[in-house]
Design a protein around this motif. Sequence first.
Motif: not given
Length: 374
Positions: A311-340
Amino acid sequence: MKPKIWLSSPHMSGNELSYIQDAFDANWVAPLGPNVNGFENDLTTYLQEERHVAALASGTAALHLSLILLGVGQGDEVICQSKTFSASANPIIYQGATPVFVDSEEETWNMCPEQLERAIHDRITKGKTPKAIIAVHLYGMPYKADEINTIASKYNIPVIEDSAEALGSLYKGQHCGTLGDFSVLSFNGNKIITTSGGGALVVSTSALKEKAIFLATQARDQAPYYLHSEIGYNYRMSNIVAGIGRGQMTVLDQHVEQRRANYNHYREAFKAHAQITFLKEPEGMTSNRWLTCILLDNETTREGLRQALEHENIESRPLWKPMHQQPVFKAYPHYLNGVSDALFQRGLCLPSGSNLTEEELNRVTSTVHAYFKT
Ligand SMILES: Cc1ncc(COP(=O)(O)O)c(C=O)c1O
């Protein structure tokens, strides 16, 4: 509307133009020439290790060539940090290989050694030893290189160090960009130094560097006519672009200092807000603080703050969305602990350019203060 404050914008020193002028004067307007050699030498000197640097068109090209040089092909598996930018993982797919995503640990937000070993074990049990490990120094914070390298050596798997965001960071006094079997740098427009677009591959022998350059320049065999016995790529950096790089090298240390000062500014400004926490430097690690990232209580606060800044014309960005959550990658094997996953929900990157003025930093901090008062 107030002037835009960017997350991380190019910061020219003024020294770049003389190198570009030299290239024009000598008509070296090509993907080779004195600036390319000079930029590679400047980087080698800066990294302070016995390493060989090949300047390329992008960091993504450097990652792709690393996989090719390691012989990664159809049906192979490559382990990749899940919490990263997609460019770390895309070249695995270019090679017809399968990415196997590994979660982060909480101290650096980078590849978790425990999850890495669990993943390797499981992949071997399922019939395939991974061909490479891509570990990333995200936001400039070094990953736990000793732990990752120990596991990699135990299973004899080479490490590709994605140091795209971490030029100028140190791990136990050693430069990021020299910690893997292959290391990757990026000079994309938002990086700590930029050539508008560009990257580099850092390798341990001159033979590997030569092979990388051969592949990056269309794999031309020695002959008076065009002769090819391998598939090549057009991945070399141009002499004009390398001129920008030479100018940027004169201010790299300054950029690191300025980005670290941004981090200190935000830490000081937000110390009264218990809801805001920062990623601290673990013992032995020095981050270039490419981006200053904060963690909020939850996703609602994070999104509310992001919108208040917008609203103040300041760019910020959420931390990168992990690859195992990306539509293009989510079918691939992943080993998770909840941190990312948790980091993605709670984390926000703040404007972090080395060219931010005091006034701009104050505009960011007062917007954050105002958000928490309402
Ligand atoms: C972690 C990471 N890896 C790889 C890349 C790719 O670099 P480039 O944009 O130079 O291709 C980037 C940045 O863009 C990055 O942030």
